[in-house]
Motif scaffolding. Structure first.
Motif, PDB file in Angstrom:
ATOM      1  N   ASP A   1       0.864  -1.175   0.000  1.00  0.00           N
ATOM      2  CA  ASP A   1       0.000   0.000   0.000  1.00  0.00           C
ATOM      3  C   ASP A   1       0.899   1.223   0.000  1.00  0.00           C
ATOM      4  OD1 ASP A   1      -2.544  -1.300   0.123  1.00  0.00           O
ATOM      5  OD2 ASP A   1      -2.095  -1.809   2.210  1.00  0.00           O
ATOM      6  N   LEU A   2       0.684   2.116  -0.961  1.00  0.00           N
ATOM      7  CA  LEU A   2       1.518   3.313  -1.099  1.00  0.00           C
ATOM      8  C   LEU A   2       0.668   4.567  -1.011  1.00  0.00           C
ATOM      9  CD1 LEU A   2       3.848   2.295  -4.064  1.00  0.00           C
ATOM     10  CD2 LEU A   2       4.407   2.330  -1.627  1.00  0.00           C
ATOM     11  N   ARG A   3       1.276   5.616  -0.482  1.00  0.00           N
ATOM     12  CA  ARG A   3       0.650   6.937  -0.442  1.00  0.00           C
ATOM     13  C   ARG A   3       1.404   7.839  -1.412  1.00  0.00           C
ATOM     14  NH1 ARG A   3      -1.346   9.130   4.731  1.00  0.00           N
ATOM     15  NH2 ARG A   3       0.317  10.628   4.469  1.00  0.00           N
ATOM     16  N   TYR A   4       0.679   8.432  -2.319  1.00  0.00           N
ATOM     17  CA  TYR A   4       1.246   9.397  -3.263  1.00  0.00           C
ATOM     18  C   TYR A   4       0.872  10.777  -2.724  1.00  0.00           C
ATOM     19  CZ  TYR A   4       1.831   5.594  -6.638  1.00  0.00           C
ATOM     20  OH  TYR A   4       2.214   4.439  -7.281  1.00  0.00           O
ATOM     21  N   GLN A   5       1.851  11.516  -2.205  1.00  0.00           N
ATOM     22  CA  GLN A   5       1.605  12.819  -1.607  1.00  0.00           C
ATOM     23  C   GLN A   5       2.020  13.912  -2.597  1.00  0.00           C
ATOM     24  OE1 GLN A   5       2.929  12.739   2.680  1.00  0.00           O
ATOM     25  NE2 GLN A   5       3.667  10.733   2.001  1.00  0.00           N
ATOM     26  N   PHE A   6       1.038  14.651  -3.083  1.00  0.00           N
ATOM     27  CA  PHE A   6       1.244  15.670  -4.112  1.00  0.00           C
ATOM     28  C   PHE A   6       1.220  17.067  -3.513  1.00  0.00           C
ATOM     29  CE2 PHE A   6      -0.900  12.152  -6.163  1.00  0.00           C
ATOM     30  CZ  PHE A   6      -0.297  12.050  -7.408  1.00  0.00           C
ATOM     31  N   THR A   7       2.085  17.916  -4.024  1.00  0.00           N
ATOM     32  CA  THR A   7       2.001  19.349  -3.770  1.00  0.00           C
ATOM     33  C   THR A   7       1.846  20.011  -5.135  1.00  0.00           C
ATOM     34  OG1 THR A   7       3.462  19.183  -1.861  1.00  0.00           O
ATOM     35  CG2 THR A   7       3.153  21.371  -2.810  1.00  0.00           C
ATOM     36  N   LEU A   8       0.815  20.840  -5.280  1.00  0.00           N
ATOM     37  CA  LEU A   8       0.547  21.510  -6.559  1.00  0.00           C
ATOM     38  C   LEU A   8       0.925  22.981  -6.484  1.00  0.00           C
ATOM     39  CD1 LEU A   8      -2.989  20.099  -7.480  1.00  0.00           C
ATOM     40  CD2 LEU A   8      -0.741  19.201  -8.109  1.00  0.00           C
ATOM     41  N   ARG A   9       1.382  23.489  -7.628  1.00  0.00           N
ATOM     42  CA  ARG A   9       1.590  24.923  -7.803  1.00  0.00           C
ATOM     43  C   ARG A   9       1.171  25.259  -9.214  1.00  0.00           C
ATOM     44  NH1 ARG A   9       7.049  28.399  -7.627  1.00  0.00           N
ATOM     45  NH2 ARG A   9       7.854  26.394  -6.975  1.00  0.00           N
ATOM     46  N   ASP A  10       0.274  26.226  -9.368  1.00  0.00           N
ATOM     47  CA  ASP A  10      -0.248  26.633 -10.670  1.00  0.00           C
ATOM     48  C   ASP A  10      -0.825  25.438 -11.426  1.00  0.00           C
ATOM     49  OD1 ASP A  10       0.564  29.263 -10.149  1.00  0.00           O
ATOM     50  OD2 ASP A  10       2.563  28.873 -10.975  1.00  0.00           O
ATOM     51  N   SER A  11      -1.538  24.578 -10.717  1.00  0.00           N
ATOM     52  CA  SER A  11      -2.215  23.393 -11.277  1.00  0.00           C
ATOM     53  C   SER A  11      -1.252  22.322 -11.802  1.00  0.00           C
ATOM     54  CB  SER A  11      -3.205  23.793 -12.373  1.00  0.00           C
ATOM     55  OG  SER A  11      -4.196  24.636 -11.834  1.00  0.00           O
ATOM     56  N   LEU A  12       0.028  22.405 -11.458  1.00  0.00           N
ATOM     57  CA  LEU A  12       1.030  21.411 -11.848  1.00  0.00           C
ATOM     58  C   LEU A  12       1.622  20.778 -10.599  1.00  0.00           C
ATOM     59  CD1 LEU A  12       2.923  23.444 -14.585  1.00  0.00           C
ATOM     60  CD2 LEU A  12       1.182  21.671 -14.944  1.00  0.00           C
ATOM     61  N   ILE A  13       2.085  19.542 -10.726  1.00  0.00           N
ATOM     62  CA  ILE A  13       2.707  18.874  -9.592  1.00  0.00           C
ATOM     63  C   ILE A  13       4.088  19.488  -9.361  1.00  0.00           C
ATOM     64  CG2 ILE A  13       3.608  16.702  -8.673  1.00  0.00           C
ATOM     65  CD1 ILE A  13       1.439  15.282 -10.351  1.00  0.00           C
TER      66      ILE A  13
END
Length: 77
Positions: free
Chosen positions: A58-70
């Motif tokens: 089981d993996l967690r993909y933690q995203f931070t967005l800026r200007d609708s991009l990763i």
């Protein structure tokens, strides 16, 4: 981007990671859940099963967005 304890920065490094991860193992992935933790941070939980060591994770993909991009992605158990 961080995966398997390694940091990949820049387009070329991330493309290399994508190519390696797409061919190294065969696996299925199931989205188990997703949430937005604040205005720019998201977590997507995935369950993977395949021919990699251990066979399932089981993996967690933690995203931070800026200007609708990763801007940043961390993949971890």
């Amino acid at each position: 981007m961080i995966d398997d304890g390694n940091t990949y920065e820049g387009t070329q490094a991330i493309e290399g990671w994508l190519n390696r991860s797409a061919t190294e193992f065969t696996y299925t992935i199931h989205l188990a859940g997703a949430q937005q933790t604040d205005a720019t941070h998201y977590i997507a939980a995935h369950h993977l099963e395949g021919n990699f060591p251990g066979g399932a994770i089981d993996l967690r993909y933690q995203f931070t967005l800026r200007d609708s991009l990763i801007e940043r992605l961390v993949i971890a158990p």
